[in-house]
Write a protein that holds these residues in place. Structure first.
Motif, PDB file in Angstrom:
ATOM      1  N   TRP A 130      32.848  -8.346 -47.572  1.00  0.00           N
ATOM      2  CA  TRP A 130      33.854  -7.418 -48.106  1.00  0.00           C
ATOM      3  C   TRP A 130      33.200  -6.377 -48.999  1.00  0.00           C
ATOM      4  O   TRP A 130      33.503  -5.184 -48.925  1.00  0.00           O
ATOM      5  CB  TRP A 130      34.897  -8.218 -48.895  1.00  0.00           C
ATOM      6  N   LYS A 131      32.287  -6.824 -49.848  1.00  0.00           N
ATOM      7  CA  LYS A 131      31.612  -5.915 -50.779  1.00  0.00           C
ATOM      8  C   LYS A 131      30.843  -4.834 -50.029  1.00  0.00           C
ATOM      9  O   LYS A 131      30.861  -3.659 -50.409  1.00  0.00           O
ATOM     10  CB  LYS A 131      30.676  -6.721 -51.679  1.00  0.00           C
TER      11      LYS A 131
ATOM     12  N   GLU B 102      31.525  -3.614 -47.086  1.00  0.00           N
ATOM     13  CA  GLU B 102      32.474  -2.658 -46.516  1.00  0.00           C
ATOM     14  C   GLU B 102      33.020  -1.717 -47.589  1.00  0.00           C
ATOM     15  O   GLU B 102      33.218  -0.525 -47.344  1.00  0.00           O
ATOM     16  CB  GLU B 102      33.630  -3.405 -45.838  1.00  0.00           C
TER      17      GLU B 102
ATOM     18  N   TYR C 156      32.852 -12.825 -49.391  1.00  0.00           N
ATOM     19  CA  TYR C 156      32.916 -11.809 -50.442  1.00  0.00           C
ATOM     20  C   TYR C 156      31.826 -10.762 -50.243  1.00  0.00           C
ATOM     21  O   TYR C 156      32.073  -9.563 -50.427  1.00  0.00           O
ATOM     22  CB  TYR C 156      32.762 -12.470 -51.818  1.00  0.00           C
TER      23      TYR C 156
END
Length: 680
Positions: free
Chosen positions: A20-21, A23, A17
């Motif tokens: 992803w955060k 990016e 996570y």
């Protein structure tokens, strides 16, 4: 070959996570990820992504469909063995026409007979009316759903007498003949009979049905009255369940057992446009109802929720009405995924006129396509396991329970309505919705965005008109019935009256309280699109009387790429109110812009260009135009900084129109300036 084999056998790394955060924040170019969060009308915060971690604390994930608390459905096999009932509401101009309509639609895929007495289009008065309505229809083969309004007794007596005359076993009938006194109170503000008498009748009807019509539910609790007033999903559920809890309590006080009454209550909910919210609403409804019945001591079977769904009237529009087909389709899809038991898909012209054969067919076939072609019913609880839907379901259930408990703490639904708590809660959300529509934060395609002024005006068909109920009433019979009803043997007395040829209206008159039943402030029923429809109608009336629509003219600055974005925005902005927008390909100098504007001899102009071009051109254009014609109104497209706005205003600019403007209020102001008559 070895490389391909290695690649096939390899595992792609699963990003965390945090990765992803990081990016996402890169793509946001420095803005915090919180910019991607949003808040619904239910005050539920929606995340941009959901993961397994979000559902780890949810207890129901280990459950299977058909087991309490029924979040995944009340049947172990979902729709696989018994699909949902295609229960289109039908209305007509007469009993004979209604009969023909039912036969026609049943032959083409409808699987339940559904009528709403208040919207039937004609009065059901006598036994002959019922005989005409159901002539040639075998009621043993189709479930019936009768929304009887605040009081079901007169119709029930008439209908039961008809069945006995036709030698149809009463126990063979399935479905609902339901009353909802609090639902009627919410819509109309008062009841035809005392609430205490309504509850006496509800208990008596239920006891009679248990013995004679064991497969008929006698109460239909409506959530649509709140939804069509602007309520959010949580409010619709909580208020409906609070009404149902009051019905249970009142029936328990009158000698019924919890399982007796709980299993004879069904619910009807509207399905709005927020797709995932509506799925979560129906799933959450089963959880909350299970908890309520369990708290009363009901069995697991009694905890099963029976639920009808109706695609929203609130979301439908008069203009660009074929878009309503798309709205109804997505709403029906949400209802099926949510797991309702029966469904009405609103015809696309519902807001305009009584449905005709074409609009009924499209609505009915929407359900048939979902069932027969899309095969939605072949998967049990298709939303189950979705991180987003499961989280949302739990949030809606939790918020519904909290609001339900608030009402209970006030003494129940009647007390909450009397003190105006329910109305206040709904009005707050309705005002927020209204504000968002008027500022175009909430978009209605074909109405406040992407309006199509070339669309032909819908041609109205005839409207169904009810004959006055005040005709040929036997006053002696009414007086006698009033005396007999004092014994509170409601069903027995009504059945006896029908056998002696009493009409529904005579029974209703006898039931009507001589004293005033208490009154409340009703919840107004409306549609989201109404504010802009009001403007469109005003513009069309102006066209009819003056020969032209209210008109604004654009002063586009520079080549097309410099002004197109703002010119397109302004065009859509004003067309939402039915305005004609006069465009051009752009002026290359202030002198050209001023000369052309004066030649057009208009009253309202909007300057469209880039912020950079405004600095030098706007003050000059404003000064020259106001000097030549002081009465004209000048606006600038796009929000400017305070200093620049002050400078432009001093030069003669009357206002600024941008994405943050209240579209509706701006259009009203311009219409009034033009002398366009508005029906306030």
């Amino acid at each position: 070959m070895t490389e391909i084999s290695t690649m096939k056998n390899g595992l792609f790394p699963i990003p965390s996570y945090e990765e992803w955060k990081q990016e996402v924040e890169k793509s946001l170019k420095g803005k915090p990820i919180e910019k991607l969060y949003s808040t619904t009308y239910e005050n539920v915060r929606i995340q941009p992504i959901y993961t397994r971690q979000d559902i780890e604390s949810l207890e129901h994930l280990e459950q299977l469909p058909g087991f309490a608390d029924y979040v995944r459905g009340t049947e172990v096999n979902g729709y696989l063995q018994q699909p949902w009932f295609i229960s289109q509401e039908l209305s007509a101009a007469s009993a004979k026409e209604w009969n023909e309509m039912v036969k026609h639609d049943i032959a083409r895929g409808q699987t339940a007979i559904h009528l709403v007495l208040d919207r039937l289009g004609f009065l059901v008065t006598t036994l002959e009316d019922v005989e005409t309505m159901f002539s040639g229809i075998d009621l043993r083969h189709y479930p019936i759903r009768v929304d009887a309004g605040a009081c079901s007794l007169p119709f029930l007596a008439l209908f039961a007498t008809y069945l006995q005359k036709q030698q149809v076993p009463l126990e063979a009938l399935h479905g609902e003949i339901g009353m909802d006194p609090l639902g009627g109170l919410v819509q109309k503000g008062q009841l035809p009979v005392l609430l205490e008498d309504s509850y006496d009748m509800m208990a008596d009807v239920t006891k009679w049905a248990m013995e004679h019509m064991p497969n008929i539910r006698t109460v239909i609790v409506h959530g649509e009255s709140y939804h069509n007033g602007g309520a959010n999903a949580v409010q619709e559920l909580a208020f409906a369940f609070a009404a149902a809890a009051e019905y249970i309590s009142e029936c328990l006080d009158r000698g019924l057992e919890i399982d007796d009454i709980a299993q004879r209550i069904s619910f009807s909910f509207a399905i709005g446009s927020n797709f995932f919210m509506e799925i979560a609403k129906l799933r959450a409804a089963r959880v909350v109802w299970s908890n309520i019945v369990q708290a009363f001591g009901g069995s697991e079977d009694a905890q099963k929720l029976t639920m009808h769904a109706r695609t929203s009237y609130f979301t439908k529009t008069i203009y660009d009405p074929y878009v309503n087909m798309l709205r109804a389709t997505s709403e029906a899809f949400a209802a099926v995924v949510g797991g309702m038991n029966s469904l009405h898909v609103s015809p696309f012209d519902e807001a305009i006129q009584p449905a005709d054969e074409f609009s009924r067919r499209i609505a009915r076939n929407t359900q048939l396509i979902l069932l027969e072609e899309a095969h939605i019913g072949r998967v049990i609880d298709p939303a189950g396991g979705s991180y987003y839907v499961e989280t949302l379901t739990a949030q809606v259930a939790r918020e519904t329970w909290k609001l339900f408990q608030q009402i209970e703490a006030k003494g129940g639904m009647t007390k909450a309505l009397e003190e105006g708590f329910v109305q206040s809660e709904v009005n707050q959300v309705a005002a927020q919705r209204d504000r968002n529509v008027k500022t175009c934060k909430e978009k209605i395609v074909g109405t406040n965005v992407y309006a199509n002024l070339a669309e032909p005006t819908a041609q109205l068909h005839r409207k169904h008109a009810c004959i006055s109920a005040e005709q040929s009433l036997d006053k002696e019979r009414i007086d006698q019935l009033k005396k007999e009803f004092t014994a509170k043997q409601w069903v027995k007395t009504a059945l006896s009256a029908v056998s002696q040829r009493a009409t529904v209206q005579e029974i209703e008159k006898a039931l009507k309280s001589s004293g005033l039943s208490f009154c409340i402030q009703p919840i107004p029923q409306w549609r989201l699109a109404e504010p802009f429809e009001q403007l469109r109608k005003a513009a069309e009336a102006h066209l009819a009387t003056s020969g032209k629509r209210p008109t604004v003219r654009l002063i586009n600055l520079g080549p097309i790429p410099n002004h197109k974005a703002r010119a397109d925005f302004i065009t859509g902005f004003f067309e939402a109110g039915g305005f004609e927008v006069v465009k051009n390909d752009g002026y290359m100098s202030v002198q050209e812009a001023v000369q052309e504007a004066l030649r057009l001899n208009g009253s309202h102009y909007i300057i469209c260009g880039t912020d950079e071009s405004y600095i030098e051109t706007v003050p000059l254009i404003a000064t020259e135009l106001k000097k030549a014609q002081s009465h004209i109104k000048l606006y600038v497209a796009g929000k400017q900084n305070p200093d620049r706005e002050a400078m432009f205003t001093q030069a003669g600019i009357d206002g600024f129109i941008h994405i943050g403007s209240n579209c509706y209020e701006t259009l009203v102001t311009v219409m009034k300036e033009m002398g366009v008559a508005l029906d306030e």
